[in-house]
Design an enzyme around this catalytic site. Structure first.
Site, PDB file in Angstrom:
ATOM      1  N   ASP A  84       0.884  -1.168   0.000  1.00 32.56           N
ATOM      2  CA  ASP A  84       0.000   0.000   0.000  1.00 32.56           C
ATOM      3  C   ASP A  84       0.919   1.214   0.000  1.00 32.56           C
ATOM      4  O   ASP A  84       1.831   1.292   0.835  1.00 32.56           O
ATOM      5  CB  ASP A  84      -0.891  -0.007   1.268  1.00 32.56           C
ATOM      6  CG  ASP A  84      -2.030   1.015   1.164  1.00 32.56           C
ATOM      7  OD1 ASP A  84      -1.759   2.158   0.755  1.00 32.56           O
ATOM      8  OD2 ASP A  84      -3.176   0.666   1.501  1.00 32.56           O
TER       9      ASP A  84
ATOM     10  N   PRO B 116      -9.153   0.787  -3.975  1.00 33.63           N
ATOM     11  CA  PRO B 116     -10.347   1.447  -4.515  1.00 33.63           C
ATOM     12  C   PRO B 116     -10.311   1.398  -6.035  1.00 33.63           C
ATOM     13  O   PRO B 116      -9.253   1.123  -6.622  1.00 33.63           O
ATOM     14  CB  PRO B 116     -10.199   2.889  -4.016  1.00 33.63           C
ATOM     15  CG  PRO B 116      -8.736   3.074  -3.789  1.00 33.63           C
ATOM     16  CD  PRO B 116      -8.150   1.731  -3.480  1.00 33.63           C
TER      17      PRO B 116
ATOM     18  N   ARG C 104     -13.308  -4.357  -6.506  1.00 34.30           N
ATOM     19  CA  ARG C 104     -14.175  -3.961  -7.613  1.00 34.30           C
ATOM     20  C   ARG C 104     -13.744  -4.725  -8.859  1.00 34.30           C
ATOM     21  O   ARG C 104     -12.552  -4.930  -9.081  1.00 34.30           O
ATOM     22  CB  ARG C 104     -14.082  -2.449  -7.849  1.00 34.30           C
ATOM     23  CG  ARG C 104     -14.607  -1.598  -6.705  1.00 34.30           C
ATOM     24  CD  ARG C 104     -16.122  -1.655  -6.572  1.00 34.30           C
ATOM     25  NE  ARG C 104     -16.782  -1.002  -7.674  1.00 34.30           N
ATOM     26  CZ  ARG C 104     -17.079   0.297  -7.710  1.00 34.30           C
ATOM     27  NH1 ARG C 104     -16.808   1.055  -6.672  1.00 34.30           N
ATOM     28  NH2 ARG C 104     -17.664   0.825  -8.760  1.00 34.30           N
TER      29      ARG C 104
ATOM     30  N   ASP D 170     -15.834 -11.788  -5.891  1.00 36.74           N
ATOM     31  CA  ASP D 170     -17.128 -11.270  -5.428  1.00 36.74           C
ATOM     32  C   ASP D 170     -17.589 -10.145  -6.350  1.00 36.74           C
ATOM     33  O   ASP D 170     -18.704  -9.649  -6.211  1.00 36.74           O
ATOM     34  CB  ASP D 170     -16.981 -10.748  -3.985  1.00 36.74           C
ATOM     35  CG  ASP D 170     -18.325 -10.408  -3.356  1.00 36.74           C
ATOM     36  OD1 ASP D 170     -19.277 -11.205  -3.550  1.00 36.74           O
ATOM     37  OD2 ASP D 170     -18.440  -9.372  -2.681  1.00 36.74           O
TER      38      ASP D 170
ATOM     39  N   GLU E 287     -20.649  -6.425 -13.997  1.00 41.61           N
ATOM     40  CA  GLU E 287     -21.559  -7.220 -13.167  1.00 41.61           C
ATOM     41  C   GLU E 287     -22.965  -6.613 -13.119  1.00 41.61           C
ATOM     42  O   GLU E 287     -23.929  -7.273 -12.760  1.00 41.61           O
ATOM     43  CB  GLU E 287     -21.006  -7.343 -11.737  1.00 41.61           C
ATOM     44  CG  GLU E 287     -21.002  -6.022 -10.984  1.00 41.61           C
ATOM     45  CD  GLU E 287     -20.323  -6.117  -9.624  1.00 41.61           C
ATOM     46  OE1 GLU E 287     -19.214  -6.663  -9.537  1.00 41.61           O
ATOM     47  OE2 GLU E 287     -20.926  -5.626  -8.650  1.00 41.61           O
TER      48      GLU E 287
ATOM     49  N   HIS F 215     -21.364 -10.188  -5.478  1.00 39.51           N
ATOM     50  CA  HIS F 215     -21.112  -8.923  -4.754  1.00 39.51           C
ATOM     51  C   HIS F 215     -21.872  -8.897  -3.417  1.00 39.51           C
ATOM     52  O   HIS F 215     -22.651  -7.967  -3.151  1.00 39.51           O
ATOM     53  CB  HIS F 215     -21.501  -7.717  -5.628  1.00 39.51           C
ATOM     54  CG  HIS F 215     -20.669  -6.510  -5.321  1.00 39.51           C
ATOM     55  ND1 HIS F 215     -20.169  -5.663  -6.273  1.00 39.51           N
ATOM     56  CD2 HIS F 215     -20.231  -6.010  -4.137  1.00 39.51           C
ATOM     57  CE1 HIS F 215     -19.477  -4.695  -5.699  1.00 39.51           C
ATOM     58  NE2 HIS F 215     -19.500  -4.883  -4.399  1.00 39.51           N
TER      59      HIS F 215
HETATM   60  P1  NAD Z   1      -9.980   2.197   1.753  1.00 36.57           P
HETATM   61  O1  NAD Z   1     -10.003   3.505   1.027  1.00 36.57           O
HETATM   62  O2  NAD Z   1     -10.161   2.188   3.236  1.00 36.57           O
HETATM   63  O3  NAD Z   1      -8.622   1.421   1.428  1.00 36.57           O
HETATM   64  C1  NAD Z   1      -8.053   1.370   0.148  1.00 36.57           C
HETATM   65  C2  NAD Z   1      -6.525   1.282   0.345  1.00 36.57           C
HETATM   66  O4  NAD Z   1      -5.945   1.009  -0.947  1.00 36.57           O
HETATM   67  C3  NAD Z   1      -5.900   2.592   0.844  1.00 36.57           C
HETATM   68  O5  NAD Z   1      -5.108   2.322   1.988  1.00 36.57           O
HETATM   69  C4  NAD Z   1      -5.058   3.064  -0.330  1.00 36.57           C
HETATM   70  O6  NAD Z   1      -3.872   3.740   0.081  1.00 36.57           O
HETATM   71  C5  NAD Z   1      -4.736   1.753  -1.022  1.00 36.57           C
HETATM   72  N1  NAD Z   1      -4.367   1.859  -2.418  1.00 36.57           N
HETATM   73  C6  NAD Z   1      -4.789   2.731  -3.347  1.00 36.57           C
HETATM   74  N2  NAD Z   1      -4.225   2.455  -4.539  1.00 36.57           N
HETATM   75  C7  NAD Z   1      -3.417   1.390  -4.351  1.00 36.57           C
HETATM   76  C8  NAD Z   1      -2.579   0.633  -5.196  1.00 36.57           C
HETATM   77  N3  NAD Z   1      -2.436   0.914  -6.507  1.00 36.57           N
HETATM   78  N4  NAD Z   1      -1.891  -0.409  -4.659  1.00 36.57           N
HETATM   79  C9  NAD Z   1      -2.006  -0.718  -3.338  1.00 36.57           C
HETATM   80  N5  NAD Z   1      -2.786  -0.033  -2.490  1.00 36.57           N
HETATM   81  C10 NAD Z   1      -3.495   1.003  -2.993  1.00 36.57           C
HETATM   82  O7  NAD Z   1     -11.101   1.307   1.032  1.00 36.57           O
HETATM   83  P2  NAD Z   1     -11.933   0.097   1.673  1.00 36.57           P
HETATM   84  O8  NAD Z   1     -13.152   0.638   2.344  1.00 36.57           O
HETATM   85  O9  NAD Z   1     -11.017  -0.783   2.415  1.00 36.57           O
HETATM   86  O10 NAD Z   1     -12.460  -0.627   0.331  1.00 36.57           O
HETATM   87  C11 NAD Z   1     -11.579  -1.417  -0.450  1.00 36.57           C
HETATM   88  C12 NAD Z   1     -12.309  -1.927  -1.685  1.00 36.57           C
HETATM   89  O11 NAD Z   1     -13.408  -2.766  -1.293  1.00 36.57           O
HETATM   90  C13 NAD Z   1     -12.914  -0.839  -2.568  1.00 36.57           C
HETATM   91  O12 NAD Z   1     -12.679  -1.160  -3.932  1.00 36.57           O
HETATM   92  C14 NAD Z   1     -14.416  -0.943  -2.301  1.00 36.57           C
HETATM   93  O13 NAD Z   1     -15.200  -0.505  -3.390  1.00 36.57           O
HETATM   94  C15 NAD Z   1     -14.548  -2.439  -2.072  1.00 36.57           C
HETATM   95  N6  NAD Z   1     -15.760  -2.853  -1.351  1.00 36.57           N
HETATM   96  C16 NAD Z   1     -16.331  -4.041  -1.699  1.00 36.57           C
HETATM   97  C17 NAD Z   1     -17.459  -4.478  -1.018  1.00 36.57           C
HETATM   98  C18 NAD Z   1     -18.108  -5.789  -1.374  1.00 36.57           C
HETATM   99  O14 NAD Z   1     -19.279  -5.987  -1.072  1.00 36.57           O
HETATM  100  N7  NAD Z   1     -17.390  -6.719  -1.988  1.00 36.57           N
HETATM  101  C19 NAD Z   1     -18.018  -3.707   0.009  1.00 36.57           C
HETATM  102  C20 NAD Z   1     -17.385  -2.515   0.360  1.00 36.57           C
HETATM  103  C21 NAD Z   1     -16.248  -2.089  -0.326  1.00 36.57           C
END
Ligand code: NAD
Length: 329
Positions: free
Chosen positions: A175, A207, A235, A259, A264, A295
């Site tokens: 990260d 993200p 995603r 997921d 999707e 999802h």
């Molecule tokens: P968050 O913003 O808390 O964490 C994302 C992390 O990714 C951050 O620490 C950021 O610094 C890091 N990051 C950004 N670009 C990066 C890269 N190129 N390489 C490595 N790290 C990188 O987000 P979150 O709330 O933990 O959500 C994470 C993902 O989960 C998102 O894509 C969100 O849409 C997804 N999500 C999925 C579901 C589901 O139902 N499956 C539900 C909620 C969120």
């Protein structure tokens, strides 16, 4: 104060009722998504809460909301791409979202799918469905012997890391933003490549933005060990689906749990029993080393309650103070 809430599912209603009682504010719930066909339902209400998959890029909707003296739209989701933010600005509508709701919900799905993959459940279940109960060759590895690679150690990634660490696995992460407090449960690596090369299971938690589309492409998949698994509960577009299918078909990867999938929309959470599935989904579902879920990472009682509570709290905050900490800018 009166709030109208669209796209309300049965499982949200208990949380809505509890919120109404706690706050002594009346909430009217509607099952359908908000659209130009039902926009007149909003007339006479003060606050608007939505959670929908259908697009709201029709100016007529924003104009009507302004005519009805609506000041905000509160989304009960993290994503807000259904909203036309320029239109919202034009008609002076404050948009809020729910940026975080129970990271455990997704992290526990990741843990579940990891355990199912390493115990070869997709294979076993597919054999057993045809009456073949043999287990030869399906010897499993134990979780505490594995290295788990987290790409994106934010809210969900770090929660997943804590769960894996608690089970004795070695957790490594990439990260660009490092958090010192996480060093008790994971080891940061300098690059994504280092994590991909060393991990038995890679879990994606970045993200979605221009820099993370196809983050896991052919080159990245080639950096993974052939006996490793890939998990995507972030995603869909973070993974190049075609490259993943090729890697699985070539035996360059042991399996995957997804997921989310690019495109999707219109598939997940729909009844497609009488329809053909998209090609890529069909190919993935036909494999006995792939686990697909539609999802559902977020779909736990705690997360649903958080989405309702935070969504309604955001509505009230904007109506009373004209702003909210969860404002989308
Ligand atoms: P968050 O913003 O808390 O964490 C994302 C992390 O990714 C951050 O620490 C950021 O610094 C890091 N990051 C950004 N670009 C990066 C890269 N190129 N390489 C490595 N790290 C990188 O987000 P979150 O709330 O933990 O959500 C994470 C993902 O989960 C998102 O894509 C969100 O849409 C997804 N999500 C999925 C579901 C589901 O139902 N499956 C539900 C909620 C969120």
């Amino acid at each position: 104060m009166k709030i109208i809430m669209f796209s309300v599912r049965e499982d949200e209603k208990e949380a809505v009722k509890a919120w109404e009682e706690r706050n002594n504010i009346s909430v009217t719930t509607v099952g359908e998504d908000l659209s130009s066909a039902n926009i007149d339902l909003v007339k006479g209400f003060d606050g608007l809460s939505i959670q929908q998959v259908t697009d709201l890029h029709d100016e007529a909707i924003y104009k009507k909301l302004a005519d009805f003296k609506i000041k905000q739209i509160s989304l009960r989701t993290a994503g807000y791409d259904v909203i036309d933010t320029e239109m919202a600005k034009k008609y002076k509508l404050t948009i809020t979202n729910v940026p975080a709701y129970s990271p455990r919900s997704v992290a526990e799905l990741v843990l579940t799918q990891t355990m199912r993959l390493i115990r070869h459940f997709p294979s076993l279940e597919s054999h057993m469905a045809h009456g073949d109960f043999r287990w030869r060759g399906l010897v499993a590895r134990e979780i505490h012997t594995l290295t788990i690679g987290i790409i994106g150690a934010g809210k969900i990634g770090s929660t997943s890391a804590r769960l894996f660490h608690a089970l004795g696995a070695e957790v490594i992460a990439y990260d660009p933003v490092r958090r010192e407090e996480l060093e008790a449960v994971l080891t940061y690596k300098e690059s994504q490549k280092e994590v991909l090369e060393a991990s038995d299971v890679v879990s994606l938690h970045v993200p979605i933005d221009l820099s993370t589309i196809n983050l896991i492409d052919e080159e990245a998949l080639n950096q993974m060990k052939p006996e490793a698994y890939l998990i995507n509960a972030a995603r869909g577009p973070v993974v190049d689906t075609e490259a993943l299918i090729n890697a699985l078909e070539a035996g360059n990867l042991a399996g995957a749990a997804l997921d989310t999938l690019t495109n999707e929309q219109g598939v997940f959470n729909q009844d497609l029993r009488k329809q053909e599935l998209p090609d890529d989904l069909e190919k993935l579902m036909d494999r006995d080393n792939v686990l697909m879920t539609p999802h559902i990472g977020f779909y736990t009682t705690e997360a649903v309650r958080n989405m309702v509570d935070i969504g309604l709290n955001n509505t009230v905050e904007v109506l009373l103070n004209g702003k909210s900490e969860n404002e989308v800018r």
